[in-house]
Design an enzyme around this catalytic site. Structure first.
Site, mmCIF file in Angstrom:
data_model
loop_
_atom_site.group_PDB
_atom_site.id
_atom_site.type_symbol
_atom_site.label_atom_id
_atom_site.label_comp_id
_atom_site.label_asym_id
_atom_site.label_seq_id
_atom_site.Cartn_x
_atom_site.Cartn_y
_atom_site.Cartn_z
ATOM 1 C CG ASN A 146 -1.934 -1.173 1.112
ATOM 2 O OD1 ASN A 146 -2.560 -1.401 0.084
ATOM 3 N ND2 ASN A 146 -2.011 -1.951 2.168
ATOM 4 C CE1 TYR A 179 0.727 5.389 6.996
ATOM 5 C CE2 TYR A 179 -1.463 5.330 6.025
ATOM 6 C CZ TYR A 179 -0.508 4.790 6.863
ATOM 7 O OH TYR A 179 -0.783 3.652 7.582
ATOM 8 C CB ALA A 190 -0.212 -4.111 7.229
#
Ligand code: DQA
Length: 139
Positions: A11, A23, A76
């Site tokens: 991502n 972000y 993640a």
């Protein structure tokens, strides 16, 4: 010439579009361009890779075994990929873990990194500047 790999996980190709409140607005391309300029200024080589796939990241960690360092934002995967942790442990290269956001201010599942015990250190919460801080930490 010293060589550093800069690996971004899942991502992070969406930087600039993805949750900009978390972000920021910069694309990965802009971040990598700035880092390439810093590397150039410091007389080192930076190799940039991004993938949404765990196996690609593992292959690049192995590929970097003779490099001088790896700067890695595993996305993640940070929180549960024992395979990435083992890949890092399998190479003699120092790794600095970067997180753009302050993961400790966020959901509790982001508070733990299974990667950190096999890294030199972690840079968290300084936005995309964290990648430059990581490169400087190696020099
Ligand atoms: C991240 C934090 C992770 O929790 C998240 O899954 C990401 C990005 C960061 O850079 O802040 O994808 O690594």
């Amino acid at each position: 010439m010293k060589t550093f790999y800069v690996l971004n996980g899942p991502n992070l190709n969406r930087l600039g579009k993805r949750e900009p409140g978390v972000y920021g607005n910069e694309t990965l391309e802009v971040v990598e361009h700035r880092l390439a300029e810093l590397a150039n200024e410091k007389g080192v080589t930076a190799i940039f890779k991004q993938s949404n796939h765990e196996g690609d990241l593992i292959d690049w960690i192995h590929e970097a075994e003779n490099a001088d360092g790896i700067i890695m934002n595993p996305g993640a995967f940070t929180h549960y990929s024992y395979a990435i942790r083992d890949a890092i442990a399998s190479v003699p290269v120092p790794v600095v873990e970067v997180h753009i956001s302050n993961v400790h201010k966020r959901e509790s599942f982001r508070h733990n990194s299974v990667i950190s015990p096999v890294t030199e250190g972690q840079i968290v919460g300084f936005g995309t500047k964290g990648y430059e801080l990581a490169l400087l930490s190696f020099l």
